[in-house]
Design a protein around this motif. Sequence first.
Motif, PDB file in Angstrom:
ATOM      1  N   LEU A 166      -7.889 -14.339  81.092  1.00  0.00           N
ATOM      2  CA  LEU A 166      -9.234 -13.661  81.303  1.00  0.00           C
ATOM      3  C   LEU A 166     -10.068 -14.254  80.708  1.00  0.00           C
ATOM      4  CD1 LEU A 166      -8.409  -9.849  81.252  1.00  0.00           C
ATOM      5  CD2 LEU A 166      -9.116 -11.159  83.248  1.00  0.00           C
ATOM      6  N   GLN A 167     -10.083 -15.505  79.871  1.00  0.00           N
ATOM      7  CA  GLN A 167     -10.935 -16.048  79.062  1.00  0.00           C
ATOM      8  C   GLN A 167     -11.850 -15.402  78.294  1.00  0.00           C
ATOM      9  OE1 GLN A 167     -11.178 -19.864  78.292  1.00  0.00           O
ATOM     10  NE2 GLN A 167      -9.021 -19.200  78.591  1.00  0.00           N
ATOM     11  N   ILE A 168     -11.489 -14.210  77.656  1.00  0.00           N
ATOM     12  CA  ILE A 168     -12.525 -13.487  76.876  1.00  0.00           C
ATOM     13  C   ILE A 168     -12.578 -14.033  75.345  1.00  0.00           C
ATOM     14  CG2 ILE A 168     -12.601 -11.074  75.892  1.00  0.00           C
ATOM     15  CD1 ILE A 168     -10.812 -10.146  78.174  1.00  0.00           C
ATOM     16  N   PRO A 169     -13.808 -14.351  74.852  1.00  0.00           N
ATOM     17  CA  PRO A 169     -14.180 -14.740  73.475  1.00  0.00           C
ATOM     18  C   PRO A 169     -13.338 -13.578  72.646  1.00  0.00           C
ATOM     19  CG  PRO A 169     -16.015 -14.774  74.973  1.00  0.00           C
ATOM     20  CD  PRO A 169     -15.040 -14.104  75.641  1.00  0.00           C
ATOM     21  N   VAL A 170     -12.794 -14.225  71.616  1.00  0.00           N
ATOM     22  CA  VAL A 170     -12.196 -13.359  70.390  1.00  0.00           C
ATOM     23  C   VAL A 170     -12.590 -13.740  69.105  1.00  0.00           C
ATOM     24  CG1 VAL A 170      -9.854 -12.962  69.475  1.00  0.00           C
ATOM     25  CG2 VAL A 170      -9.801 -13.428  71.902  1.00  0.00           C
ATOM     26  N   PHE A 171     -12.950 -12.558  68.287  1.00  0.00           N
ATOM     27  CA  PHE A 171     -13.414 -12.741  66.931  1.00  0.00           C
ATOM     28  C   PHE A 171     -12.612 -12.045  66.363  1.00  0.00           C
ATOM     29  CE2 PHE A 171     -16.871 -13.308  69.951  1.00  0.00           C
ATOM     30  CZ  PHE A 171     -17.692 -14.271  69.393  1.00  0.00           C
ATOM     31  N   VAL A 172     -11.961 -12.639  65.129  1.00  0.00           N
ATOM     32  CA  VAL A 172     -11.157 -12.024  64.153  1.00  0.00           C
ATOM     33  C   VAL A 172     -11.467 -12.049  62.635  1.00  0.00           C
ATOM     34  CG1 VAL A 172      -8.780 -12.155  63.315  1.00  0.00           C
ATOM     35  CG2 VAL A 172      -9.347 -13.023  65.614  1.00  0.00           C
ATOM     36  N   THR A 173     -11.262 -10.986  62.013  1.00  0.00           N
ATOM     37  CA  THR A 173     -11.539 -11.026  60.580  1.00  0.00           C
ATOM     38  C   THR A 173     -10.331 -10.399  59.823  1.00  0.00           C
ATOM     39  OG1 THR A 173     -12.657  -8.705  60.661  1.00  0.00           O
ATOM     40  CG2 THR A 173     -14.063 -10.529  60.900  1.00  0.00           C
ATOM     41  N   THR A 174     -10.419 -10.946  58.758  1.00  0.00           N
ATOM     42  CA  THR A 174      -9.607 -10.127  57.603  1.00  0.00           C
ATOM     43  C   THR A 174     -10.358  -9.749  56.319  1.00  0.00           C
ATOM     44  OG1 THR A 174      -9.092 -12.433  56.825  1.00  0.00           O
ATOM     45  CG2 THR A 174      -7.639 -11.661  58.154  1.00  0.00           C
ATOM     46  N   GLN A 175      -9.943  -8.827  55.679  1.00  0.00           N
ATOM     47  CA  GLN A 175     -10.734  -8.280  54.601  1.00  0.00           C
ATOM     48  C   GLN A 175      -9.805  -8.666  53.285  1.00  0.00           C
ATOM     49  OE1 GLN A 175     -13.462  -6.410  54.675  1.00  0.00           O
ATOM     50  NE2 GLN A 175     -13.603  -5.917  52.582  1.00  0.00           N
ATOM     51  N   ASN A 176     -10.840  -9.661  52.596  1.00  0.00           N
ATOM     52  CA  ASN A 176     -10.215 -10.029  51.265  1.00  0.00           C
ATOM     53  C   ASN A 176      -8.784 -10.715  51.545  1.00  0.00           C
ATOM     54  OD1 ASN A 176      -9.634 -10.739  48.575  1.00  0.00           O
ATOM     55  ND2 ASN A 176     -10.209  -8.693  47.765  1.00  0.00           N
ATOM     56  N   ARG A 177      -8.401 -11.715  52.212  1.00  0.00           N
ATOM     57  CA  ARG A 177      -7.270 -12.208  52.686  1.00  0.00           C
ATOM     58  C   ARG A 177      -6.392 -12.337  51.508  1.00  0.00           C
ATOM     59  NH1 ARG A 177      -7.685 -16.681  57.344  1.00  0.00           N
ATOM     60  NH2 ARG A 177      -9.034 -15.225  58.001  1.00  0.00           N
ATOM     61  N   ALA A 178      -6.936 -13.090  50.691  1.00  0.00           N
ATOM     62  CA  ALA A 178      -5.994 -13.554  49.487  1.00  0.00           C
ATOM     63  C   ALA A 178      -5.318 -12.393  48.684  1.00  0.00           C
ATOM     64  CB  ALA A 178      -6.947 -14.233  48.413  1.00  0.00           C
ATOM     65  N   ARG A 179      -5.890 -10.987  48.851  1.00  0.00           N
ATOM     66  CA  ARG A 179      -5.249  -9.905  48.250  1.00  0.00           C
ATOM     67  C   ARG A 179      -4.575  -9.104  49.325  1.00  0.00           C
ATOM     68  NH1 ARG A 179      -6.617  -4.704  46.764  1.00  0.00           N
ATOM     69  NH2 ARG A 179      -8.489  -4.734  47.843  1.00  0.00           N
ATOM     70  N   LEU A 180      -5.176  -9.005  50.499  1.00  0.00           N
ATOM     71  CA  LEU A 180      -4.640  -8.126  51.359  1.00  0.00           C
ATOM     72  C   LEU A 180      -3.491  -8.679  52.436  1.00  0.00           C
ATOM     73  CD1 LEU A 180      -7.633  -5.613  51.739  1.00  0.00           C
ATOM     74  CD2 LEU A 180      -5.477  -5.636  50.499  1.00  0.00           C
ATOM     75  N   GLY A 181      -3.500 -10.074  52.409  1.00  0.00           N
ATOM     76  CA  GLY A 181      -2.776 -10.711  53.441  1.00  0.00           C
ATOM     77  C   GLY A 181      -3.379 -11.299  54.621  1.00  0.00           C
ATOM     78  N   ASP A 182      -2.282 -12.171  55.236  1.00  0.00           N
ATOM     79  CA  ASP A 182      -3.387 -12.723  56.676  1.00  0.00           C
ATOM     80  C   ASP A 182      -3.221 -11.659  57.823  1.00  0.00           C
ATOM     81  OD1 ASP A 182      -4.633 -14.528  58.298  1.00  0.00           O
ATOM     82  OD2 ASP A 182      -3.056 -16.168  57.960  1.00  0.00           O
ATOM     83  N   THR A 183      -3.781 -12.019  58.937  1.00  0.00           N
ATOM     84  CA  THR A 183      -3.549 -11.303  60.158  1.00  0.00           C
ATOM     85  C   THR A 183      -1.902 -11.125  60.374  1.00  0.00           C
ATOM     86  OG1 THR A 183      -5.443 -12.091  61.140  1.00  0.00           O
ATOM     87  CG2 THR A 183      -4.182 -10.991  62.475  1.00  0.00           C
ATOM     88  N   VAL A 184      -1.475  -9.848  60.898  1.00  0.00           N
ATOM     89  CA  VAL A 184      -0.109  -9.915  61.126  1.00  0.00           C
ATOM     90  C   VAL A 184       0.578 -10.724  61.751  1.00  0.00           C
ATOM     91  CG1 VAL A 184      -0.235  -7.122  60.652  1.00  0.00           C
ATOM     92  CG2 VAL A 184      -0.495  -8.126  62.867  1.00  0.00           C
ATOM     93  N   SER A 185       1.801 -11.003  61.746  1.00  0.00           N
ATOM     94  CA  SER A 185       2.619 -12.149  62.250  1.00  0.00           C
ATOM     95  C   SER A 185       2.710 -11.844  63.848  1.00  0.00           C
ATOM     96  CB  SER A 185       3.970 -12.265  61.752  1.00  0.00           C
ATOM     97  OG  SER A 185       4.525 -10.834  61.935  1.00  0.00           O
ATOM     98  N   GLU A 186       2.685 -10.673  64.425  1.00  0.00           N
ATOM     99  CA  GLU A 186       2.650 -10.384  65.607  1.00  0.00           C
ATOM    100  C   GLU A 186       1.455 -10.953  66.525  1.00  0.00           C
ATOM    101  OE1 GLU A 186       4.553  -6.715  63.977  1.00  0.00           O
ATOM    102  OE2 GLU A 186       3.292  -8.215  63.379  1.00  0.00           O
ATOM    103  N   LEU A 187       0.331 -10.982  66.079  1.00  0.00           N
ATOM    104  CA  LEU A 187      -0.852 -11.538  66.624  1.00  0.00           C
ATOM    105  C   LEU A 187      -1.132 -13.001  66.370  1.00  0.00           C
ATOM    106  CD1 LEU A 187      -3.400  -8.649  65.568  1.00  0.00           C
ATOM    107  CD2 LEU A 187      -1.518  -8.737  67.576  1.00  0.00           C
ATOM    108  N   LYS A 188      -0.381 -13.386  65.365  1.00  0.00           N
ATOM    109  CA  LYS A 188      -0.890 -14.990  65.007  1.00  0.00           C
ATOM    110  C   LYS A 188      -0.630 -16.213  66.098  1.00  0.00           C
ATOM    111  CE  LYS A 188      -1.979 -16.604  61.419  1.00  0.00           C
ATOM    112  NZ  LYS A 188      -3.239 -16.627  60.942  1.00  0.00           N
ATOM    113  N   PRO A 189       0.543 -15.766  66.870  1.00  0.00           N
ATOM    114  CA  PRO A 189       0.476 -16.676  68.091  1.00  0.00           C
ATOM    115  C   PRO A 189      -0.443 -16.697  69.020  1.00  0.00           C
ATOM    116  CG  PRO A 189       2.631 -15.670  67.789  1.00  0.00           C
ATOM    117  CD  PRO A 189       1.584 -14.854  66.775  1.00  0.00           C
TER     118      PRO A 189
END
Length: 216
Positions: free
Chosen positions: A48-71
């Motif tokens: 659908l070519q929908i623009p996507v905006f992603v954030t993480t909160q304090n990635r160094a302490r709380l980790g990256d976006t979950v593995s299921e979404l990364k691909p």
Amino acid sequence: MAAVTKAMRIRNPALFICDIQEKFRPAIYEYQKLISTSEKLLKASSPLQIPVFVTTQNRARLGDTVSELKPYLTGPHVRADVDKTLFSMVTPEIRALLPETSPTASNDASSGNNTPLDVIIVGIETHICVTQTTLDLLALGHRVYVVADGVSSCNEGERGIALARLRDAGAIVTTSESLLFEILGDAKRGEFKAVSGLVKDTKEQTKGALDVFCKI
């Protein structure tokens, strides 16, 4: 020109993925169901070519976006992947990428770069980062669709209070499947087969998410 109202159909969608991170797995109410809903929307965002905006909160302490979404966080439609300390996703980096608009701006797609966004938001926590992001986007003149089957909090009880507040503030509370078919609008569209197939393939996950999140 017409003002942006809740009665209008989606015309300029964008998907916001709010802080769906690894360290939150054991803490968030029904987190896996939220992840499944977010994955479905991300899969649909590419055809659908929908623009996507992603954030993480304090990635160094709380980790990256979950593995299921990364691909699904690659490609030209992914406009930002920002780490933040603000609770709101409307960081300086993301705000710079948003159309300049106002609460009375036109929602006519022909109005160019000033067309307000129809922001679809999933993530955590409903009463903190999702709430503050939604309020900031509304204040900037965008519409916000809070995905009821795609937001959660550590405490289940926070969800209903936050969703009621956001609805009162002017956000639209709806479901992932409703949004996808509204964006499509017509079964003749070339993307219909891919999106309808995705909806069919995720039928059981969607039902599970609705059963726990949408008894409002």
